[in-house]
Design a protein around this motif. Structure first.
Motif, PDB file in Angstrom:
ATOM      1  N   VAL A  58       0.839  -1.200   0.000  1.00  0.00           N
ATOM      2  CA  VAL A  58       0.000   0.000   0.000  1.00  0.00           C
ATOM      3  C   VAL A  58       0.872   1.248   0.000  1.00  0.00           C
ATOM      4  N   VAL A  59       1.924   1.228   0.810  1.00  0.00           N
ATOM      5  CA  VAL A  59       2.833   2.378   0.867  1.00  0.00           C
ATOM      6  C   VAL A  59       3.466   2.608  -0.504  1.00  0.00           C
ATOM      7  N   LYS A  60       3.975   1.544  -1.122  1.00  0.00           N
ATOM      8  CA  LYS A  60       4.619   1.674  -2.440  1.00  0.00           C
ATOM      9  C   LYS A  60       3.649   2.207  -3.482  1.00  0.00           C
ATOM     10  N   GLN A  61       2.432   1.674  -3.505  1.00  0.00           N
ATOM     11  CA  GLN A  61       1.439   2.118  -4.481  1.00  0.00           C
ATOM     12  C   GLN A  61       1.066   3.584  -4.268  1.00  0.00           C
ATOM     13  N   THR A  62       0.942   3.988  -3.025  1.00  0.00           N
ATOM     14  CA  THR A  62       0.580   5.374  -2.723  1.00  0.00           C
ATOM     15  C   THR A  62       1.712   6.325  -3.100  1.00  0.00           C
ATOM     16  N   VAL A  63       2.950   5.929  -2.831  1.00  0.00           N
ATOM     17  CA  VAL A  63       4.109   6.755  -3.195  1.00  0.00           C
ATOM     18  C   VAL A  63       4.118   6.992  -4.694  1.00  0.00           C
ATOM     19  N   VAL A  64       3.883   5.951  -5.473  1.00  0.00           N
ATOM     20  CA  VAL A  64       3.863   6.086  -6.930  1.00  0.00           C
ATOM     21  C   VAL A  64       2.675   6.934  -7.372  1.00  0.00           C
ATOM     22  N   ARG A  65       1.491   6.644  -6.841  1.00  0.00           N
ATOM     23  CA  ARG A  65       0.273   7.349  -7.230  1.00  0.00           C
ATOM     24  C   ARG A  65       0.351   8.839  -6.932  1.00  0.00           C
ATOM     25  N   LYS A  66       0.948   9.199  -5.805  1.00  0.00           N
ATOM     26  CA  LYS A  66       1.015  10.607  -5.402  1.00  0.00           C
ATOM     27  C   LYS A  66       2.330  11.273  -5.791  1.00  0.00           C
ATOM     28  N   SER A  67       3.187  10.560  -6.515  1.00  0.00           N
ATOM     29  CA  SER A  67       4.484  11.091  -6.938  1.00  0.00           C
ATOM     30  C   SER A  67       5.297  11.610  -5.751  1.00  0.00           C
ATOM     31  N   LEU A  68       5.399  10.798  -4.723  1.00  0.00           N
ATOM     32  CA  LEU A  68       6.150  11.160  -3.523  1.00  0.00           C
ATOM     33  C   LEU A  68       7.569  10.615  -3.598  1.00  0.00           C
ATOM     34  N   VAL A  69       8.495  11.301  -2.958  1.00  0.00           N
ATOM     35  CA  VAL A  69       9.844  10.792  -2.776  1.00  0.00           C
ATOM     36  C   VAL A  69       9.836   9.990  -1.489  1.00  0.00           C
ATOM     37  N   LEU A  70      10.340   8.776  -1.535  1.00  0.00           N
ATOM     38  CA  LEU A  70      10.389   7.917  -0.355  1.00  0.00           C
ATOM     39  C   LEU A  70      11.821   7.841   0.136  1.00  0.00           C
ATOM     40  N   GLY A  71      12.066   8.286   1.366  1.00  0.00           N
ATOM     41  CA  GLY A  71      13.411   8.228   1.939  1.00  0.00           C
ATOM     42  C   GLY A  71      13.891   9.597   2.376  1.00  0.00           C
ATOM     43  N   LEU A  72      15.154   9.858   2.109  1.00  0.00           N
ATOM     44  CA  LEU A  72      15.783  11.119   2.506  1.00  0.00           C
ATOM     45  C   LEU A  72      15.971  11.988   1.271  1.00  0.00           C
ATOM     46  N   GLN A  73      15.539  13.239   1.343  1.00  0.00           N
ATOM     47  CA  GLN A  73      15.683  14.155   0.213  1.00  0.00           C
ATOM     48  C   GLN A  73      16.211  15.484   0.730  1.00  0.00           C
ATOM     49  N   THR A  74      17.338  15.917   0.179  1.00  0.00           N
ATOM     50  CA  THR A  74      17.926  17.197   0.556  1.00  0.00           C
ATOM     51  C   THR A  74      17.845  18.149  -0.622  1.00  0.00           C
ATOM     52  N   TYR A  75      17.423  19.365  -0.357  1.00  0.00           N
ATOM     53  CA  TYR A  75      17.331  20.396  -1.375  1.00  0.00           C
ATOM     54  C   TYR A  75      18.431  21.418  -1.099  1.00  0.00           C
ATOM     55  N   THR A  76      19.364  21.538  -2.028  1.00  0.00           N
ATOM     56  CA  THR A  76      20.523  22.412  -1.850  1.00  0.00           C
ATOM     57  C   THR A  76      20.239  23.809  -2.390  1.00  0.00           C
ATOM     58  N   ARG A  77      21.080  24.740  -2.006  1.00  0.00           N
ATOM     59  CA  ARG A  77      20.971  26.106  -2.509  1.00  0.00           C
ATOM     60  C   ARG A  77      21.103  26.111  -4.031  1.00  0.00           C
ATOM     61  N   GLN A  78      22.064  25.323  -4.559  1.00  0.00           N
ATOM     62  CA  GLN A  78      22.285  25.267  -6.000  1.00  0.00           C
ATOM     63  C   GLN A  78      21.043  24.755  -6.738  1.00  0.00           C
ATOM     64  N   GLN A  79      20.383  23.733  -6.186  1.00  0.00           N
ATOM     65  CA  GLN A  79      19.168  23.215  -6.818  1.00  0.00           C
ATOM     66  C   GLN A  79      18.067  24.273  -6.847  1.00  0.00           C
ATOM     67  N   LEU A  80      17.886  24.953  -5.717  1.00  0.00           N
ATOM     68  CA  LEU A  80      16.835  25.970  -5.655  1.00  0.00           C
ATOM     69  C   LEU A  80      17.153  27.147  -6.571  1.00  0.00           C
ATOM     70  N   GLU A  81      18.414  27.515  -6.672  1.00  0.00           N
ATOM     71  CA  GLU A  81      18.800  28.591  -7.587  1.00  0.00           C
ATOM     72  C   GLU A  81      18.535  28.194  -9.035  1.00  0.00           C
ATOM     73  N   SER A  82      18.733  26.922  -9.361  1.00  0.00           N
ATOM     74  CA  SER A  82      18.434  26.422 -10.708  1.00  0.00           C
ATOM     75  C   SER A  82      16.937  26.517 -11.004  1.00  0.00           C
ATOM     76  N   PHE A  83      16.115  26.169 -10.038  1.00  0.00           N
ATOM     77  CA  PHE A  83      14.671  26.298 -10.205  1.00  0.00           C
ATOM     78  C   PHE A  83      14.303  27.761 -10.445  1.00  0.00           C
ATOM     79  N   ARG A  84      14.889  28.656  -9.639  1.00  0.00           N
ATOM     80  CA  ARG A  84      14.571  30.087  -9.778  1.00  0.00           C
ATOM     81  C   ARG A  84      15.000  30.601 -11.145  1.00  0.00           C
ATOM     82  N   ALA A  85      16.204  30.217 -11.595  1.00  0.00           N
ATOM     83  CA  ALA A  85      16.709  30.663 -12.900  1.00  0.00           C
ATOM     84  C   ALA A  85      15.820  30.167 -14.041  1.00  0.00           C
ATOM     85  N   ALA A  86      15.240  28.978 -13.891  1.00  0.00           N
ATOM     86  CA  ALA A  86      14.374  28.411 -14.926  1.00  0.00           C
ATOM     87  C   ALA A  86      12.932  28.887 -14.788  1.00  0.00           C
ATOM     88  N   GLY A  87      12.640  29.669 -13.747  1.00  0.00           N
ATOM     89  CA  GLY A  87      11.286  30.153 -13.520  1.00  0.00           C
ATOM     90  C   GLY A  87      10.327  29.053 -13.094  1.00  0.00           C
TER      91      GLY A  87
END
Length: 137
Positions: A58-87
């Protein structure tokens, strides 16, 4: 193996509080006393892992259905700056631990992060959390 290797690293676990009836607690203590578990926490962790195993599909199916990241996810300054630059906007959706790096400014986070949905733990500076307060679900 040293004792320090057995301790979870910061971010590997979160403390929770539960209320149990005295009969359940007594039964747990009895199992600990009889050597089935090393302590109360050991029994509770084992019980939780067993239940998560029962519901793993059920957990696996829900993760896929809701497009969730399962586990540890770190968002860096560089990643966020890339998002901002791309609008582009970021929708953080994590089951586990989501972390926004310490060097991310509140202004950058507010400009890029559209929403935060975390089932587990969300780590960010107090200033970033305050900047995203209306977007954290």
């Amino acid at each position: 193996m040293s004792v320090t290797e057995l301790r979870p690293r910061v971010g590997d676990s979160e403390k929770i509080t539960i209320n149990l009836g005295v009969v359940d607690l007594g039964q747990i203590d009895l199992l600990v006393q009889e050597g089935f578990y090393s302590n109360r926490t050991d029994l509770i962790r084992t019980a939780i892992r067993n239940q998560l195993g029962v519901h793993a599909d059920v957990v696996k199916q829900t993760v896929v259905r809701k497009s969730l990241v399962l586990g540890l996810q770190t968002y860096t300054r560089q990643q966020l700056e890339s998002f901002r630059a791309a609008g582009e906007k970021l929708q953080i959706q994590v089951v586990g631990l989501a972390t926004i790096a310490a060097d991310v400014s509140p202004e950058l986070a507010a400009a890029v992060v559209e929403s935060v949905t975390v089932l587990g733990a969300f780590h960010a500076s107090n200033a970033v959390k305050a900047a995203l307060a209306g977007r954290i679900q």
